[in-house]
Scaffold this motif. Sequence first.
Motif, PDB file in Angstrom:
ATOM      1  N   PHE A 160       0.890  -1.186   0.069  1.00 31.42           N
ATOM      2  CA  PHE A 160       0.025   0.100  -0.084  1.00 31.42           C
ATOM      3  C   PHE A 160       0.747   1.185  -0.005  1.00 31.42           C
ATOM      4  CE2 PHE A 160      -2.764   3.281   2.508  1.00 31.42           C
ATOM      5  CZ  PHE A 160      -3.622   3.320   1.315  1.00 31.42           C
ATOM      6  N   LEU A 164       1.399   3.929  -3.053  1.00 35.84           N
ATOM      7  CA  LEU A 164       0.772   5.525  -2.868  1.00 35.84           C
ATOM      8  C   LEU A 164       2.110   6.213  -3.215  1.00 35.84           C
ATOM      9  CD1 LEU A 164      -1.189   5.578   0.406  1.00 35.84           C
ATOM     10  CD2 LEU A 164      -1.895   6.361  -1.792  1.00 35.84           C
ATOM     11  N   PRO A 174      -4.536  12.368  -6.805  1.00 33.38           N
ATOM     12  CA  PRO A 174      -5.234  13.699  -6.841  1.00 33.38           C
ATOM     13  C   PRO A 174      -4.529  14.783  -5.754  1.00 33.38           C
ATOM     14  CG  PRO A 174      -6.387  11.732  -5.551  1.00 33.38           C
ATOM     15  CD  PRO A 174      -5.171  11.083  -6.079  1.00 33.38           C
ATOM     16  N   PHE A 177      -4.434  14.753  -1.547  1.00 32.79           N
ATOM     17  CA  PHE A 177      -3.589  13.912  -0.768  1.00 32.79           C
ATOM     18  C   PHE A 177      -2.502  15.181  -0.318  1.00 32.79           C
ATOM     19  CE2 PHE A 177      -5.077   9.883  -2.284  1.00 32.79           C
ATOM     20  CZ  PHE A 177      -4.703   9.101  -0.828  1.00 32.79           C
TER      21      PHE A 177
ATOM     22  N   ALA B 146     -16.757   6.133   3.874  1.00 29.14           N
ATOM     23  CA  ALA B 146     -16.411   7.201   4.721  1.00 29.14           C
ATOM     24  C   ALA B 146     -16.486   8.634   4.183  1.00 29.14           C
ATOM     25  CB  ALA B 146     -14.936   7.250   5.319  1.00 29.14           C
ATOM     26  N   VAL B 148     -14.992  11.151   2.548  1.00 29.66           N
ATOM     27  CA  VAL B 148     -13.642  11.537   2.288  1.00 29.66           C
ATOM     28  C   VAL B 148     -13.755  11.920   0.634  1.00 29.66           C
ATOM     29  CG1 VAL B 148     -11.443  10.847   1.847  1.00 29.66           C
ATOM     30  CG2 VAL B 148     -12.575  10.283   4.060  1.00 29.66           C
ATOM     31  N   PRO B 149     -13.218  12.831   0.275  1.00 26.78           N
ATOM     32  CA  PRO B 149     -13.140  12.917  -1.231  1.00 26.78           C
ATOM     33  C   PRO B 149     -12.981  11.633  -2.128  1.00 26.78           C
ATOM     34  CG  PRO B 149     -11.941  14.682  -0.316  1.00 26.78           C
ATOM     35  CD  PRO B 149     -12.373  13.783   0.828  1.00 26.78           C
ATOM     36  N   GLY B 151     -11.769  10.707  -4.827  1.00 26.15           N
ATOM     37  CA  GLY B 151     -10.752  10.630  -5.360  1.00 26.15           C
ATOM     38  C   GLY B 151      -9.527  10.134  -4.583  1.00 26.15           C
ATOM     39  N   VAL B 152      -9.684  10.322  -3.179  1.00 25.48           N
ATOM     40  CA  VAL B 152      -8.824   9.965  -2.078  1.00 25.48           C
ATOM     41  C   VAL B 152      -9.121   8.421  -2.163  1.00 25.48           C
ATOM     42  CG1 VAL B 152      -8.211  10.029  -0.062  1.00 25.48           C
ATOM     43  CG2 VAL B 152      -8.630  11.994  -1.227  1.00 25.48           C
ATOM     44  N   SER B 156      -6.420   5.272  -3.248  1.00 25.05           N
ATOM     45  CA  SER B 156      -5.822   4.604  -2.366  1.00 25.05           C
ATOM     46  C   SER B 156      -5.963   2.746  -3.004  1.00 25.05           C
ATOM     47  CB  SER B 156      -6.343   4.745  -1.009  1.00 25.05           C
ATOM     48  OG  SER B 156      -6.213   6.110  -0.431  1.00 25.05           O
ATOM     49  N   TRP B 194     -12.246   1.789   4.278  1.00 23.52           N
ATOM     50  CA  TRP B 194     -12.750   2.949   4.264  1.00 23.52           C
ATOM     51  C   TRP B 194     -14.402   3.080   4.600  1.00 23.52           C
ATOM     52  CZ3 TRP B 194      -9.971   7.006   3.755  1.00 23.52           C
ATOM     53  CH2 TRP B 194      -8.757   7.006   2.974  1.00 23.52           C
TER      54      TRP B 194
END
Lengths: 199, 199
Positions: A160, A164, A174, A177, B146, B148-149, B151-152, B156, B194
């Motif tokens: 992970f 990232l 994006p 982050f 969640a 959260v945007p 895209g995030v 991930s 998430w």
Amino acid sequence: MPRPRTHDEALRLRLLDRAGELLSTEGAKALGLRRLAADAGTSTTAVYSLFGGKTELVNALYVEGFRRLGARLRAVERTGDVVADLVRLGLAYRASALASRNLYPVMFTRAVPGFEPNEAAARLARSTVDPLLETVRDGVDRGVLADVPPGVIAASCWAFAHGLVSLELDGNLPPEFGTAGMYERALRANASGWLRAGA
Amino acid sequence: MPRPRTHDEALRLRLLDRAGELLSTEGAKALGLRRLAADAGTSTTAVYSLFGGKTELVNALYVEGFRRLGARLRAVERTGDVVADLVRLGLAYRASALASRNLYPVMFTRAVPGFEPNEAAARLARSTVDPLLETVRDGVDRGVLADVPPGVIAASCWAFAHGLVSLELDGNLPPEFGTAGMYERALRANASGWLRAGA
DNA sequence: CCGGTTTCGTAACAGCGTCGCGTTTACGGT
DNA sequence: ACCGTAAACGCGACGCTGTTACGAAACCGG
């Protein structure tokens, strides 16, 4: 009776430094032996007498990169909270990658064409994640993490963080982050997914 | 009045096929224009009249790889269960990478020295994860994931799958992953992290 | 002051991507 | 029927790469 040797340890370090610099600033294509030797004030022969060839020189960069990464991971102190520790390790991984962007492509993206790490270097690379493995093992033993082989959880966390950072360095992450600690949020999400059900 | 052209679409496809084959079987070092042209029964000029140069030829391989990946991701059918859908997308990602190991290094590990994808190719690469983004957005809108945007979360999940496959192709994944559906287990763990707290 | 020995830089070799130039090829006009 | 024209393609040269054999350079002991 010999002539004074100039292919010594100091030159070896100068070559390694300059090679990393060339990689970071101009990419793998700019890492040529002639230019590298000229910048270090010597000739291409030095690379062969000190390393054995370009492959071994890159291998030395590879080893150096994993040594720095390992040092950063070992320096992370444990808090007792497994998820928090995994997040810290993930942040240390990213910090190491950003601190030495020059070495990261050699370590993980096969930036130099013919290069493959030798056996010793590959073992060093795998053992770099030992701190992560120990943290995970501790969490599994204490019943905090799911009852899964620790190697699996450790590899997942490593993958992970690696993914990232890989996306970030390629500019495919994006913009969110960069702000608001989304990095930490993502690491926490990934780690907490391995918590034992009902904990 | 011209002489009959042999640098046509058929030759273009032959060159692409053979280039991918060379990459997969003998690595990036073996992908030379002279050999490639000889194998395709033509000369190096064909690569320049059909692609513009070696960089553009590799760029075409890059685009082809992401088109196949995109097709596989779009073919994943939704079940309504967000976590299950994310797991399926992750498995499809892995399947695509394993099905065309030859293209994966070009797409993600900068296997060819001077190559950088051009702007159009980079946009195609980013848009490949659109199915993933839609699934995540749906989950966030319905309050399952969640707040959260999207895209995030999508980035991930992409990073996780990418990291796992990357480690697997480099042989740095513990052997447990091959068996017992540990791959699916890891994807589920990452996705469920998430989920909105208290769901 | 010179011979021997070790070490280093130079230059040659094969290979690479790239591109200018000359040859090949087919058609249209005479 | 034949040749000129114009497009398309392959050959070969250029500058570069990693690699290595060989000759020059530099010191120490006699």
